[in-house]
Design a protein around this motif. Structure first.
Motif, mmCIF file in Angstrom:
data_model
loop_
_atom_site.group_PDB
_atom_site.id
_atom_site.type_symbol
_atom_site.label_atom_id
_atom_site.label_comp_id
_atom_site.label_asym_id
_atom_site.label_seq_id
_atom_site.Cartn_x
_atom_site.Cartn_y
_atom_site.Cartn_z
ATOM 1 N N TYR A 101 0.816 -1.211 0.000
ATOM 2 C CA TYR A 101 0.000 0.000 0.000
ATOM 3 C C TYR A 101 0.855 1.268 0.000
ATOM 4 N N LYS A 102 0.261 2.309 -0.553
ATOM 5 C CA LYS A 102 0.930 3.598 -0.733
ATOM 6 C C LYS A 102 1.420 4.198 0.590
ATOM 7 N N LEU A 103 0.619 4.119 1.646
ATOM 8 C CA LEU A 103 1.022 4.696 2.923
ATOM 9 C C LEU A 103 2.361 4.133 3.389
ATOM 10 N N ILE A 104 2.509 2.813 3.327
ATOM 11 C CA ILE A 104 3.758 2.179 3.776
ATOM 12 C C ILE A 104 4.917 2.597 2.875
ATOM 13 N N SER A 164 7.302 1.978 12.473
ATOM 14 C CA SER A 164 6.396 2.551 13.471
ATOM 15 C C SER A 164 4.995 2.809 12.927
ATOM 16 N N VAL A 165 4.871 2.991 11.604
ATOM 17 C CA VAL A 165 3.550 3.214 11.030
ATOM 18 C C VAL A 165 2.598 2.051 11.305
ATOM 19 N N LEU A 166 3.163 0.857 11.526
ATOM 20 C CA LEU A 166 2.331 -0.323 11.751
ATOM 21 C C LEU A 166 2.254 -0.729 13.220
ATOM 22 N N ASP A 206 5.188 5.325 0.986
ATOM 23 C CA ASP A 206 5.515 6.740 1.123
ATOM 24 C C ASP A 206 6.290 7.017 2.407
ATOM 25 N N LEU A 207 5.819 6.461 3.519
ATOM 26 C CA LEU A 207 6.478 6.743 4.796
ATOM 27 C C LEU A 207 7.870 6.144 4.868
ATOM 28 N N ARG A 208 8.021 4.952 4.351
ATOM 29 C CA ARG A 208 9.331 4.310 4.430
ATOM 30 C C ARG A 208 10.327 4.950 3.462
ATOM 31 N N SER A 209 9.846 5.377 2.304
ATOM 32 C CA SER A 209 10.767 6.024 1.361
ATOM 33 C C SER A 209 11.182 7.399 1.871
ATOM 34 N N ASP A 210 10.265 8.077 2.577
ATOM 35 C CA ASP A 210 10.594 9.399 3.101
ATOM 36 C C ASP A 210 11.558 9.319 4.284
ATOM 37 N N SER A 211 11.367 8.289 5.122
ATOM 38 C CA SER A 211 12.226 8.181 6.309
ATOM 39 C C SER A 211 13.615 7.664 5.959
ATOM 40 N N GLY A 212 13.697 6.781 4.955
ATOM 41 C CA GLY A 212 14.978 6.208 4.569
ATOM 42 C C GLY A 212 15.534 5.238 5.588
ATOM 43 N N ASP A 213 14.707 4.868 6.576
ATOM 44 C CA ASP A 213 15.169 3.968 7.632
ATOM 45 C C ASP A 213 14.529 2.598 7.432
#
Length: 406
Positions: A324-327, A341-343, A329-336
């Motif tokens: 899914y897009k949320l996962i 933590s989103v889950l 987007d957040l993981r690509s932005d954090s780079g970690d």
């Protein structure tokens, strides 16, 4: 005797003509006794003939009409009744919108969302009416479920992912850059009174069972139940045959508020519905209104969290949908790579839930330590820190974090 004015015959002793009201007292030479009813009606006027009762009523009526006329004229002249200047509704001047509404309209115009002035005034609290769809509001929380359902239909009909995201941007369902950053949240009160949230996890991602794309997919922000994945402690039959799926389709749906339940659409979910296997043909579809997420949908496969890239297990898990897009987007932005933590789902007691995914663990054979787990007992899960990569026996009590589409 006869009336000297109109000639009508009148009774002897009458003071007035009953026809025209002319005084005939001088001819009749009579008077009304002061103690009679007529004398009382005259108010003790003294010398001279008293006014007849019938003619007094007539004169009183005339006087009353005159007074009413005067009052009406004065009333309209001074607008006592608030009626002066009333016009048909179409001609009434509409007051200008508030400064806040003007600012909102200016902001929408800057984003290419200009609206008719009257519609902007009507939607001053939240935004403007889009020319081709629902009213544009400030955030997901501001919309009703009916409005989100309308927008979802527009997103689903957009044609491709890029077009779908443009529609989502227009309605402020993602960032201006077209990303999901975890703030696209809506409050929900469940039927048992539980307060929770749901969060947009994707756009035009899932296929509706009835055909076409479901425009918006949500994930719950909390665990809403605690269950065995399968009370019989088996992964045979996978998600399709599990007791958790049966419970979600009945008790889970019953927990939803009516306005939400009425807009949810069943979608097709891909899952290994065999159990432990090496055959990618084990991945088949089920139609679900509420469902659990696969490891692939949660991003575990792309991020090398599960099994070797060449393994048959990895190939099976890879077919269970798309991340899914949320996962993403957040993981690509954090780079970690280790930030899941989103889950993570807070248990409200200072800790975090372990919660079920719908994927059976397809692994066969011993692990790297030489341990061979029991066959056909394991489903995969999300750990306390949000990492979707572990598995446990199907009769373990874990949290339930469903997804749904509208």
């Amino acid at each position: 005797m006869f009336c000297p004015k109109c000639g009508s015959e009148i009774a002897e002793g009458s003071a007035f003509c009953g026809k025209c009201g002319a005084s005939v007292g001088a001819q009749a030479g009579g008077v009304t006794p002061a103690g009679s009813a007529q004398g009382a009606a005259s108010g003790g006027a003294g010398a001279g003939a008293p006014v007849p009762k019938r003619n007094g009523a007539k004169i009183g009526a005339i006087a009353a009409v005159a007074v009413v006329a005067v009052v009406l004229v004065a009333g309209f002249a001074t607008n006592w009744f608030g009626l002066a200047g009333v016009q048909p509704k179409e001609a009434v001047e509409v007051p200008a919108a508030s400064q806040g509404a003007d600012e909102a309209q200016d902001a929408n115009a800057a984003d290419g969302q200009s609206a008719d002035a009257n519609e902007s005034a009507g939607d001053a609290q939240d935004g403007s009416q889009d020319a081709d769809g629902a009213a544009v509001k400030s955030a997901v929380e501001a919309y009703t479920w009916d409005e989100l359902s309308q927008i979802s239909a527009e997103i689903g009909a957009a044609g491709d992912e890029a077009a779908a995201i443009e529609v989502a941007k227009k309605y402020n369902l993602c960032t201006p850059e077209g990303k999901l950053d975890g703030t696209q949240v809506k409050s929900v009160t469940l039927a048992d009174g539980t307060q929770t949230t749901v969060q947009i996890v994707g756009f035009a991602h899932d296929d509706k069972t009835a055909g076409g794309k479901a425009g918006i997919t949500f994930i719950f922000g909390d665990c809403i139940d605690l269950v065995d994945m399968d009370a019989g402690n088996t992964s045979v039959g996978g998600w399709e045959a599990s007791s958790a799926r049966s419970r979600l389709s009945s008790a889970g749906v019953a927990l939803l508020p009516d306005d939400l339940a009425s807009v949810i659409v069943p979608v097709d979910k891909f899952t290994n519905n065999v159990g432990e296997t090496e055959d990618t043909a084990s991945v088949t579809t089920t139609s679900d209104s509420l469902w659990l997420f696969s490891m692939k949908e949660l991003g575990a496969v792309e991020n090398d969290q599960i099994h070797d890239e060449e393994s048959s297990s990895r190939a099976i898990l890879d077919k269970e949908g798309a991340t899914y897009k949320l996962i993403m987007d957040l993981r690509s932005d954090s780079g970690d790579e280790n930030d899941w933590s989103v889950l993570a789902r807070d248990d409200g007691d200072g800790g975090y839930w372990y919660w079920w995914g719908r994927s059976p663990n397809p692994y066969r054979g011993p692990n790297e330590y030489g341990f061979t787990p029991s066959v056909n007992h394991y489903f995969m899960l999300v750990s306390y820190n949000g990492r979707p990569s572990f598995s446990t026996e199907a009769n373990g009590q874990l949290g339930v974090v469903p997804g749904f589409c509208i």
